[in-house]
Scaffold this active site. Structure first.
Site, short mmCIF file in Angstrom:
data_model
loop_
_atom_site.label_atom_id
_atom_site.label_comp_id
_atom_site.label_asym_id
_atom_site.label_seq_id
_atom_site.Cartn_x
_atom_site.Cartn_y
_atom_site.Cartn_z
N HIS A 94 0.84 -1.21 0.00
CA HIS A 94 0.00 0.00 0.00
C HIS A 94 0.87 1.26 0.00
O HIS A 94 1.82 1.36 0.78
CB HIS A 94 -0.90 -0.02 1.25
CG HIS A 94 -1.74 1.22 1.40
ND1 HIS A 94 -1.91 1.85 2.62
CD2 HIS A 94 -2.44 1.93 0.49
CE1 HIS A 94 -2.70 2.90 2.44
NE2 HIS A 94 -3.04 2.97 1.17
CA CA Z 1 0.44 -0.39 -4.27
#
Ligand code: CA
Ligand code: VJV
Ligand code: ZN
Length: 408
Positions: free
Chosen positions: A201
């Protein structure tokens, strides 16, 4: 004559610095800057340097880095080395930065999540300051080329370090060159779209712009329980659920998008998600420029990643974004099985310059041969295919529905 030509109608600039490639995070640390040397040698071997303008990067200044980062943190980074670390830790200016010890941590962490322990995610290593300010300098030079219209696609494979926070290193990232580049681009353009295909992320970039509607952040990443034998242990960094969409109650709410994905996603599944969501986000947000973090740890066989993408599909994401036709900053990021990283970024350099490499570039993934217990695909196996009819299809529909709601 190998058929390699300059692209017609657009200009590509390539930003690099060989000093960065020689840096060592530690003997067995997964981040290996020499993957950049492999990539460069493939790029030079195919003659792609003749298709773009190459720029050797100079170091970013402390003042430039302080546009996002805490000035004390920047000062610490500019002075830190294995020999100065202990002394700097005793300096009262930095003492307040010593983080509380996280339960379960097996390494001693110093200020700003830095450590001289070789097992740390963000170790202090020799010539580290040089490394940090050079990769940042390369990304800033690339962003400035776009802003001044001297480039249409600017590339820095040594950048893309998306986890760094304002006053804290995280996940192999110390200076957030992406945030600094976007700030530079906002001087000219009203809206910048950030897309992140690293398997992790893009939390640092999302957090930096969580109150900022002029930047939309969109990350695709592995999310959830890291391995079935360790319930409760989340895949790093543990953030980026679909419900995470910018800071609630601020004007930035709805301008972060997250696509959490399970282990083993394949080319077709990923390509479907990517094109549907990026296409819809582009139409609705109408960005003036795009920053694409091309982390290659989303490839199959990555030492840390858990996706099964082939180089072809990874490249198709880059080609799709390029076809949107707005100024584009291409950055590197993760990627821990060096030979695959190098081939992916060479292939993507060819795509940026409208070249097709002769088919002798081996496009099949080679798994990391070394046994590497407890992480990603490093045991030389690909993950089993992501089970069909599980939440991947639902996730796609949910996400598209949410996009429509958010953007309309
Ligand atoms: Ca990513
Ligand atoms: O999972 C974590 C955090 C821990 C605490 C610290 N130990 C070292 C590892 C577990 C919870 N960190 C991740 C960080 C991934 C960063 C990815 C960066 C990017 O690709 O998104 C962008 C460039 C993690 N996964 C694997 C490791 N750390 C790891 C770190 C090491 C290591 C082996 C694995 C550090 C040193 C050494 N081996 C020698
Ligand atoms: Zn990553």
């Amino acid at each position: 004559e190998n058929g390699i030509t300059r692209p017609k109608g657009h200009k590509v600039t390539y930003h690099y610095n060989s000093t960065v490639e020689d840096m060592h995070f530690g003997k067995t640390h997964p981040m290996k800057p020499w993957r950049l040397t492999l990539a460069k040698h493939l790029i030079l071997g195919y003659g792609l340097q003749h298709t773009m303008d190459t720029h050797e990067a100079v170091a970013a200044g402390k003042d430039q880095v302080s546009r996002f980062h805490d000035p004390h943190y920047v000062e610490f980074l500019s002075q830190v080395s294995p020999t100065t670390f202990d002394e700097l830790c005793r300096d009262p200016r930095f003492a307040k930065a010593i983080p509380p010890k996280h339960p379960g941590d097996n390494v001693d962490l110093g200020p700003y999540n830095l450590s001289t322990s070789p097992g740390a995610d963000c170790p202090v290593f020799a010539d580290m300051s040089t490394y940090l300010f050079l990769y940042t300098g390369a990304t800033l030079a690339a962003a400035r080329q776009l802003v001044s219209d001297t480039s249409d696609i600017a590339i820095n494979w040594s950048g893309g370090l998306h986890h760094a926070h304002k006053a804290e290193a995280s996940g192999f990232c110390y200076i957030n060159d992406i945030v600094l580049a976007i700030l530079e681009m906002l001087k000219r353009w009203p809206r910048v779209l950030y897309i992140d295909i690293d398997v992790h992320h893009g939390d640092g970039v999302e957090e930096a712009f969580q109150r900022e509607p002029r930047v939309m952040t969109l990350s695709f990443h592995r999310y959830g329980t890291y391995d079935e034998s360790q319930p409760g242990h989340k895949f790093f960094p543990g953030t980026g659920d679909v419900s995470d969409r910018g800071l609630r109650g601020t004007i930035g709410e709805h301008f972060a998008l997250n696509v959490p994905i399970g282990a083993g996603i394949d080319d077709r599944q990923y390509g479907g998600l990517f094109e549907a969501i990026v296409g819809r986000a582009f139409e609705a947000y109408k960005p003036s420029a795009i920053v694409l973090q091309c982390g290659a740890d989303s490839l199959g066989g990555d030492r840390l990643g858990q996706f099964n993408l082939n180089i072809k599909q990874h490249g198709e994401c880059i080609a799709f974004v390029k076809a949107l036709g707005v100024p584009l900053l291409l950055l590197g990021g993760g990627g821990y099985t060096a030979r695959n990283v190098a081939r992916a970024w060479c292939h993507e350099t060819a795509l940026a310059t409208d070249n097709t490499l002769p088919p002798n570039i081996p496009m099949d993934l080679i798994p990391e041969p070394r046994a590497f217990q407890g992480h990603g695909n490093g045991n030389g196996q690909l993950y089993p295919a992501f089970p069909p009819n599980k939440h991947i299809n639902e996730c796609k529909d949910d996400q598209l529905e949410m996009m429509v709601k958010k953007l309309d």
